[in-house]
Scaffold this active site. Structure first.
Site, mmCIF file in Angstrom:
data_model
loop_
_atom_site.group_PDB
_atom_site.id
_atom_site.type_symbol
_atom_site.label_atom_id
_atom_site.label_comp_id
_atom_site.label_asym_id
_atom_site.label_seq_id
_atom_site.Cartn_x
_atom_site.Cartn_y
_atom_site.Cartn_z
ATOM 1 N N ASP A 1 -15.410 -3.511 6.491
ATOM 2 C CA ASP A 1 -15.759 -4.200 6.873
ATOM 3 C C ASP A 1 -16.801 -4.080 8.414
ATOM 4 O O ASP A 1 -16.502 -2.622 8.695
ATOM 5 C CB ASP A 1 -15.002 -5.880 7.219
ATOM 6 C CG ASP A 1 -14.443 -5.794 8.016
ATOM 7 O OD1 ASP A 1 -14.981 -5.466 9.444
ATOM 8 O OD2 ASP A 1 -13.045 -5.005 8.195
ATOM 9 N N ARG B 1 0.930 -1.237 -0.700
ATOM 10 C CA ARG B 1 -0.026 0.028 0.262
ATOM 11 C C ARG B 1 0.637 1.460 0.028
ATOM 12 O O ARG B 1 0.614 2.776 -0.994
ATOM 13 C CB ARG B 1 -1.468 0.142 1.223
ATOM 14 C CG ARG B 1 -2.095 1.111 1.042
ATOM 15 C CD ARG B 1 -2.833 1.464 2.134
ATOM 16 N NE ARG B 1 -3.258 -0.313 2.383
ATOM 17 C CZ ARG B 1 -4.621 -1.355 3.128
ATOM 18 N NH1 ARG B 1 -4.788 -0.700 4.668
ATOM 19 N NH2 ARG B 1 -4.498 -1.636 3.060
ATOM 20 N N GLU C 1 -2.929 -0.365 15.666
ATOM 21 C CA GLU C 1 -2.295 -0.122 15.637
ATOM 22 C C GLU C 1 -1.552 1.581 15.973
ATOM 23 O O GLU C 1 -0.470 1.759 16.939
ATOM 24 C CB GLU C 1 -0.988 0.418 14.771
ATOM 25 C CG GLU C 1 -0.857 -0.971 13.480
ATOM 26 C CD GLU C 1 -1.899 -1.486 12.186
ATOM 27 O OE1 GLU C 1 -1.711 -3.003 12.521
ATOM 28 O OE2 GLU C 1 -2.946 -1.405 12.381
#
Length: 235
Positions: A205, A23, A182
């Site tokens: 989600d 990413r 995180e």
């Protein structure tokens, strides 16, 4: 210098920090000008380049979980002159109003992690928070860019495959917007080192809107344009 980052790496004052190295590469390739790879130690990719407005900015992966981002954010803050780290990632939604694809600005991070135990003594329990100036700027820029956002607390979990499928109801009932893995560690490091940190999340989600489809693996990597655009506006 650093144990886990290329000693000769040059970083901008502001670093965008997704979890996935791919990413980070996707962001550099699609959003940065004149970028170069500055570190790839242990496969954790880092790039420094410029925004389309010409402002220098870096992007570096954090890996997964509080310990991993704890290591990389600490080294960026203490060894490379970084002042601002903006985590950009995905999360599971805990509230009905947080739909798949929506962007969340995290105001604080609760956790089941033990990372703050060495700060918590004599009855003190640390409440890790985003930097207010970055949070305010992100919210104001979202309005200017016509990017709808939700602002509120999130939950950083040490457990991805929770054995209790009903656990989500506890943070949900407290009004926590979503779960990731995180930000708790990042916020604590920034507070301790007198630096600035923020977390922007895209809902990938949902625990509560059962009719909505989860993002696919490919979408998690690349369908995050609104969040990245907002993050780049903070450089």
């Amino acid at each position: 210098m650093s144990t886990h980052i290329n000693d000769k790496a040059h970083f901008a004052k502001t670093v965008l920090m997704p979890g996935d190295p791919k990413r980070a590469k996707w962001i550099a390739e699609n959003f940065l000008a004149d970028y170069e790879e500055v570190s790839n130690v242990r496969g954790i990719l880092a790039f420094t380049g410029h925004t389309q407005e010409g402002k220098e900015i870096s992007v570096m992966a954090s890996g997964m979980g509080v310990p991993s981002i704890g290591i990389y954010s600490y080294e960026l803050f203490t060894c490379y002159g970084v002042e601002n780290i903006i985590r950009i990632g995905t999360c599971g939604g805990y509230q009905k109003e947080c739909h798949v694809g929506d962007v969340i600005i995290a105001t604080s991070a609760s956790s089941n992690s033990n990372y703050a135990s060495h700060y918590s003594n004599k009855g003190v329990h640390v409440a890790p928070c985003s930097d207010f100036s970055l949070m305010l700027k992100a919210y104001e820029n979202a309005l200017k860019l016509n990017i709808p956002v939700h602002a509120g607390p999130i939950f950083s979990s040490d457990i991805f495959y929770d054995p209790d499928p009903e656990f989500y109801k506890i943070p949900m009932e407290l009004g926590i917007l979503g779960v990731e893995m995180e930000s708790y560690g990042l916020f604590l490091n920034a507070m301790r080192l007198k630096k600035k940190a923020l977390c922007l999340l895209t809902v990938s989600d949902t625990f509560v809107n059962k009719e909505e489809k989860d993002m696919t693996q490919e979408e998690r990597q690349s369908s995050l344009v609104k969040m990245v655009t907002l993050a780049l506006s903070l450089a």
